[in-house]
Scaffold this active site. Structure first.
Site, PDB file in Angstrom:
ATOM      1  N   ASP A 166      19.129 -68.855  -0.692  1.00 55.66           N
ATOM      2  CA  ASP A 166      19.599 -68.051   0.275  1.00 55.66           C
ATOM      3  C   ASP A 166      18.492 -67.126   0.448  1.00 55.66           C
ATOM      4  O   ASP A 166      18.284 -65.835   0.160  1.00 55.66           O
ATOM      5  CB  ASP A 166      21.278 -67.572  -0.397  1.00 55.66           C
ATOM      6  CG  ASP A 166      21.966 -67.483   0.708  1.00 55.66           C
ATOM      7  OD1 ASP A 166      21.301 -67.337   2.212  1.00 55.66           O
ATOM      8  OD2 ASP A 166      23.264 -66.761   0.445  1.00 55.66           O
ATOM      9  N   ASP A 185      12.396 -67.715  10.346  1.00 59.09           N
ATOM     10  CA  ASP A 185      11.997 -68.691  11.132  1.00 59.09           C
ATOM     11  C   ASP A 185      13.382 -69.867  10.959  1.00 59.09           C
ATOM     12  O   ASP A 185      13.472 -70.729  10.377  1.00 59.09           O
ATOM     13  CB  ASP A 185      10.796 -69.571  10.326  1.00 59.09           C
ATOM     14  CG  ASP A 185      10.773 -70.966  11.280  1.00 59.09           C
ATOM     15  OD1 ASP A 185      11.426 -71.248  12.311  1.00 59.09           O
ATOM     16  OD2 ASP A 185       9.680 -71.406  11.089  1.00 59.09           O
ATOM     17  N   TYR A 255      11.414 -77.751  22.576  1.00 59.82           N
ATOM     18  CA  TYR A 255      12.488 -76.683  23.012  1.00 59.82           C
ATOM     19  C   TYR A 255      13.516 -76.912  24.038  1.00 59.82           C
ATOM     20  O   TYR A 255      12.329 -77.100  24.975  1.00 59.82           O
ATOM     21  CB  TYR A 255      11.510 -75.538  22.268  1.00 59.82           C
ATOM     22  CG  TYR A 255      11.278 -75.591  21.015  1.00 59.82           C
ATOM     23  CD1 TYR A 255      11.807 -76.756  19.977  1.00 59.82           C
ATOM     24  CD2 TYR A 255      11.380 -74.398  19.893  1.00 59.82           C
ATOM     25  CE1 TYR A 255      11.129 -76.644  18.325  1.00 59.82           C
ATOM     26  CE2 TYR A 255      11.095 -74.173  19.144  1.00 59.82           C
ATOM     27  CZ  TYR A 255      10.836 -75.085  18.091  1.00 59.82           C
ATOM     28  OH  TYR A 255      10.025 -74.793  16.681  1.00 59.82           O
TER      29      TYR A 255
END
Length: 349
Positions: A166, A185, A255
């Site tokens: 995590d 990211d 994107y």
């Protein structure tokens, strides 16, 4: 889960947020990316071959060979990167913060980034002594190593330590002031990634940064997500008190809207993040990493605006604070909307 590894609804139809959904929408050899973050539109790519379909512990993963953009990585139905244009995002996410530092970075952390692209770009910087990555999904790392060797080459750098965990907890557990740069990211702020856009995570990053250090986090599209960007900028200014906050963007055709942003924040120092202080990095011949593809030349013009020249491509910076932009706003009501939302765009000439 179906036999081919795709999630299915109770009725047997493709479930939302999976690559199967995108394949079934267009059909006839095309993939269409739909998502709640860009309603009413969807990018379609012609599919030459589906290379992988599966599901990790956390998300749907697919890889296909497209006709126009080479191999494509898709997570939960959302395009993450393609062979053809990934460098535009990876280079900007990495070199903007590292080149803005007053002294060369020695320790860097990547949160997310399991495709290895940011690691590849970090590998260009010889000053770095340690590069840590905290990626929660080992499935993404495995898929990238198998299908995207040009990006995953970053994992081969001996300075890299991979932590499959995590990322939020990793940052929270980091020693205070332990990193020069933190690069997040992340995917879009829906589902599990939503916490990466919230104040407690940014407070943890602020603590893990050294004074004068810089974070750079994925910050969505000016065309689609002004509310998110404005809220994120306001929150960052509350966390990085005494520092500086700047929004930047780059163009990338696969994107949504063809543009993606980055929020850069400096800790306890009023640093003009538009001004490069470190030289643009070169190749890493030991790993077979070639020259930069987008950021060919870093230069500062008279208006103190960072320009990145690449085949006569003009790149634009944007500031997270309202500044004098009468020239741009007067001729463009859309930019006026940005100013009203406390997100000002400075266009390069």
């Amino acid at each position: 889960m179906s036999e081919n590894g795709f999630s299915k609804s109770a009725k047997g139809e493709a479930a939302a947020g999976t690559s199967d959904q995108g394949m079934n929408i267009a059909k006839d050899g095309w993939y269409t990316e739909l998502g709640s973050m860009w309603p009413g539109q969807g990018l379609s790519l012609q599919v030459k071959e589906v290379l992988y379909r599966g599901r990790s512990q956390y998300q749907d993963i697919a890889v296909f060979e497209s006709a126009a953009y080479g191999r494509v990585l898709v997570l939960d139905g959302v395009i993450q990167c393609t062979d053809r244009d990934e460098f535009s995002y990876q280079e900007m996410m990495t070199h903007l913060p590292l080149c803005a530092l007053e002294r060369p970075a020695q320790r860097a952390l990547v949160v997310g980034g399991g495709d290895g692209g940011v690691l590849r770009e970090l590998a260009r910087h010889p000053s770095l002594q340690e590069i840590h990555i905290a990626e929660i999904d080992a499935g993404v790392i495995e898929a990238s190593k198998r299908y995207f060797p040009g990006m995953s080459i970053g994992f081969s750098d001996l300075r890299v330590t991979v932590n499959v965990c995590d990322g939020i907890k990793f940052v929270q557990d980091a020693a205070e002031g332990s990193y020069d740069v933190i690069i997040v990211d992340s995917s879009d702020p829906v589902g599990p990634a939503e916490v990466l856009f919230q104040q407690p995570f940014f407070e943890a990053m602020h603590r893990a940064l050294r004074p004068g250090g810089v974070i750079c986090t994925q910050a969505e599209s000016l065309w689609l997500h002004l509310d998110i960007i404005s809220s994120l900028a306001d929150m960052c200014k509350q966390v990085f008190v005494g520092g500086s906050v700047t929004y930047a963007y780059t163009t990338i055709p696969t994107y949504p809207s063809g543009q993606i942003g980055m929020m850069l924040c400096c800790k306890e120092q009023q640093l003009d993040l538009r001004a490069p202080r470190q030289p643009a990095p070169g190749p890493n011949k030991d790993l077979g990493i070639g020259p930069l593809r987008l950021a060919g030349i870093l230069k500062l013009d008279r208006g103190c605006r960072l320009e990145l020249s690449w085949r006569n491509h003009a790149w634009a910076m944007a500031s997270a604070q309202v500044a004098g932009t009468k020239r741009s706003v007067a001729s463009n009501p859309w930019l006026g909307t940005l100013v009203n939302r406390k997100v000002t765009m400075r266009m390069c000439a």
